[in-house]
Write a protein that holds these residues in place. Sequence first.
Motif, PDB file in Angstrom:
ATOM      1  N   UNK A 199       0.815  -1.210   0.000  1.00  0.00           N
ATOM      2  CA  UNK A 199       0.000   0.000   0.000  1.00  0.00           C
ATOM      3  C   UNK A 199       0.849   1.260   0.000  1.00  0.00           C
ATOM      4  N   UNK A 200       0.251   2.327  -0.556  1.00  0.00           N
ATOM      5  CA  UNK A 200       0.829   3.675  -0.558  1.00  0.00           C
ATOM      6  C   UNK A 200       0.166   4.457   0.567  1.00  0.00           C
ATOM      7  N   UNK A 201       0.930   4.889   1.552  1.00  0.00           N
ATOM      8  CA  UNK A 201       0.365   5.619   2.697  1.00  0.00           C
ATOM      9  C   UNK A 201       0.581   7.127   2.610  1.00  0.00           C
ATOM     10  N   UNK A 202       0.561   7.652   1.414  1.00  0.00           N
ATOM     11  CA  UNK A 202       0.593   9.105   1.222  1.00  0.00           C
ATOM     12  C   UNK A 202       1.875   9.750   1.701  1.00  0.00           C
ATOM     13  N   UNK A 203       1.760  10.709   2.663  1.00  0.00           N
ATOM     14  CA  UNK A 203       2.935  11.473   3.124  1.00  0.00           C
ATOM     15  C   UNK A 203       3.430  11.017   4.491  1.00  0.00           C
ATOM     16  N   UNK A 204       3.125   9.787   4.871  1.00  0.00           N
ATOM     17  CA  UNK A 204       3.538   9.269   6.187  1.00  0.00           C
ATOM     18  C   UNK A 204       5.059   9.311   6.335  1.00  0.00           C
ATOM     19  N   UNK A 205       5.505   9.760   7.507  1.00  0.00           N
ATOM     20  CA  UNK A 205       6.941   9.857   7.755  1.00  0.00           C
ATOM     21  C   UNK A 205       7.535   8.474   8.005  1.00  0.00           C
ATOM     22  N   UNK A 206       8.854   8.313   7.750  1.00  0.00           N
ATOM     23  CA  UNK A 206       9.495   6.995   7.834  1.00  0.00           C
ATOM     24  C   UNK A 206       9.280   6.256   9.150  1.00  0.00           C
ATOM     25  N   UNK A 207       9.439   6.933  10.292  1.00  0.00           N
ATOM     26  CA  UNK A 207       9.304   6.261  11.587  1.00  0.00           C
ATOM     27  C   UNK A 207       7.893   5.711  11.782  1.00  0.00           C
ATOM     28  N   UNK A 208       6.907   6.528  11.450  1.00  0.00           N
ATOM     29  CA  UNK A 208       5.518   6.076  11.578  1.00  0.00           C
ATOM     30  C   UNK A 208       5.203   4.977  10.578  1.00  0.00           C
ATOM     31  N   UNK A 209       5.797   5.039   9.403  1.00  0.00           N
ATOM     32  CA  UNK A 209       5.592   4.025   8.370  1.00  0.00           C
ATOM     33  C   UNK A 209       6.086   2.667   8.864  1.00  0.00           C
ATOM     34  N   UNK A 210       7.271   2.655   9.506  1.00  0.00           N
ATOM     35  CA  UNK A 210       7.831   1.407  10.017  1.00  0.00           C
ATOM     36  C   UNK A 210       6.962   0.838  11.133  1.00  0.00           C
ATOM     37  N   UNK A 211       6.497   1.711  12.031  1.00  0.00           N
ATOM     38  CA  UNK A 211       5.631   1.242  13.123  1.00  0.00           C
ATOM     39  C   UNK A 211       4.330   0.681  12.577  1.00  0.00           C
ATOM     40  N   UNK A 212       3.785   1.321  11.529  1.00  0.00           N
ATOM     41  CA  UNK A 212       2.533   0.853  10.936  1.00  0.00           C
ATOM     42  C   UNK A 212       2.725  -0.503  10.253  1.00  0.00           C
ATOM     43  N   UNK A 213       3.848  -0.701   9.590  1.00  0.00           N
ATOM     44  CA  UNK A 213       4.119  -1.983   8.921  1.00  0.00           C
ATOM     45  C   UNK A 213       4.200  -3.110   9.937  1.00  0.00           C
ATOM     46  N   UNK A 214       4.919  -2.873  11.040  1.00  0.00           N
ATOM     47  CA  UNK A 214       5.060  -3.908  12.059  1.00  0.00           C
ATOM     48  C   UNK A 214       3.728  -4.188  12.747  1.00  0.00           C
ATOM     49  N   UNK A 215       2.972  -3.112  13.052  1.00  0.00           N
ATOM     50  CA  UNK A 215       1.681  -3.299  13.713  1.00  0.00           C
ATOM     51  C   UNK A 215       0.667  -4.006  12.837  1.00  0.00           C
ATOM     52  N   UNK A 216       0.669  -3.693  11.543  1.00  0.00           N
ATOM     53  CA  UNK A 216      -0.287  -4.318  10.614  1.00  0.00           C
ATOM     54  C   UNK A 216       0.039  -5.795  10.400  1.00  0.00           C
ATOM     55  N   UNK A 217       1.325  -6.129  10.355  1.00  0.00           N
ATOM     56  CA  UNK A 217       1.718  -7.525  10.167  1.00  0.00           C
ATOM     57  C   UNK A 217       1.192  -8.391  11.310  1.00  0.00           C
ATOM     58  N   UNK A 218       1.194  -7.834  12.531  1.00  0.00           N
ATOM     59  CA  UNK A 218       0.702  -8.609  13.675  1.00  0.00           C
ATOM     60  C   UNK A 218      -0.774  -8.954  13.519  1.00  0.00           C
ATOM     61  N   UNK A 219      -1.510  -8.145  12.762  1.00  0.00           N
ATOM     62  CA  UNK A 219      -2.926  -8.419  12.526  1.00  0.00           C
ATOM     63  C   UNK A 219      -3.126  -9.440  11.413  1.00  0.00           C
ATOM     64  N   UNK A 220      -2.167  -9.500  10.503  1.00  0.00           N
ATOM     65  CA  UNK A 220      -2.293 -10.439   9.385  1.00  0.00           C
ATOM     66  C   UNK A 220      -1.850 -11.844   9.767  1.00  0.00           C
ATOM     67  N   UNK A 221      -1.206 -11.979  10.922  1.00  0.00           N
ATOM     68  CA  UNK A 221      -0.684 -13.279  11.355  1.00  0.00           C
ATOM     69  C   UNK A 221       0.472 -13.685  10.472  1.00  0.00           C
ATOM     70  N   UNK A 222       0.234 -14.501   9.433  1.00  0.00           N
ATOM     71  CA  UNK A 222       1.298 -14.906   8.533  1.00  0.00           C
ATOM     72  C   UNK A 222       1.195 -14.128   7.226  1.00  0.00           C
TER      73      UNK A 222
END
Length: 449
Positions: free
Chosen positions: A344-367
């Motif tokens: 996904x393209x998250x618009x103008x999200x800053x790098x630190x928040x982007x990394x936190x969002x990727x890690x948090x979203x993966x935990x919801x996807x399981x595998x």
Amino acid sequence: MEESRAQGQPEAAATADRNGEAKTVFVGHRTLAAPAQVLGILAGGKPCAEAGAGAEVVVVLSHSPFLAEGSGQACDQGVLAAENLVVAVEAVRRQGAVYLHKGKVQRGELKVGATVQAQVNAVRRRLVQTHHSAIHLLHAALRRVLGAEIEQRGALAGPDRLRFEFATPRPLGEQEVARVEQVVNLWVLEGHPLGVETMPAEKARQIGALPFPGERYGEQVRVVGAPEIGFELCGGTHVSNTVEIGPFKIVGESEPEAGVRRIEAVAGLAVLDYLRAHEQITRVLSTQFQAPLAQLPERLGAVLSQAQRAISQVEGLKVALALARCEACLGEVEQYGQYRVLVADLGDTEPAALAAAAEGTLSKLSEGTVVLGSTPGADAVAFAVAFSPKAVGLGLNAGQFAAALAQLTGGGDTQGNAQIAQAGGRQPTRLKAALDLAFAKLYDTFNDT
């Protein structure tokens, strides 16, 4: 130190060397003013017989009270004057036996063969020599506090401050800096006469006079110092008594290169200028933060704590916004057996928040995998990649994956590991192509399982 060696010799009385070439007799150790004959003029880099008002010139004199640069002491400034003639001397350097006085003709006409009165700016000389003498005390104090094994590497005394560089394997502690400063100020208050004597080099060695490392000296050397403090070889100008130096304050300690420390300090009237500048700063802060000077540290501490809390809150909001954007994209998640994929393209999200969002979203996807991209600036692209352990077991590597996407957008700097990584690029127009490539690679990987 060439200046030191040259000025360490007894002053001559002639204006030509043994070959009959021009020579300047330096008289600045005994006077600030002297009559001199103009031996040569350079204007525009070329010799000339005369130069009028407005001309920038380099003047060679038969005699000069001006100390030239090169002795760890800023050169003198002043004027060359005669009837209807004023030349402002801005810099002085030495070339062989000749002193070159660089300046500008302010009034009248300067001519070769004319006699002028060479006058050093006495106030500037005083300020500079105060710092120069303070350097010698600083060197001695460092040897006393840190040990005699420290080795001088460089020094410069100017009218407003001094700096001293020396070799040492470690930085100075706060207590050591305070102790060095205290030792110098005690020597100042004790009022030690600073003797200056030209003597045989062997005698200088016998009394422990310190040479500048790596320099060569003649049979006669100029020695400066006091028995209670120490002696050094030096050709510069000095105060006659340490009490003339006035208060001494270390204002900086740094490492200009590996293994070398630099101390910056002010002495005499320069301490007042230093204090005035800091007083002005504290007054402005006191007004801006509406607190008396005595309460300013406490007030600044409270404001800093508030700012840090506000920054943390803002960073938290940025992460929450990025996670919310990911939540909105969950409908785009692709399922490949047990693996789920989100690109996904998250618009103008800053790098630190982007990394936190990727890690948090993966935990919801399981595998599965999460690959996020954004354009936080006009010339900036950010990527965050998060792979589950089982996805890594298929041969995927988040660091390598992120690096490939960054290279496609004109970047390549990557940080992270096989499971979570970040990277950046410089071409936002290439973001869509990079995300399309990411999806294609993941599609191929999971369809082969």
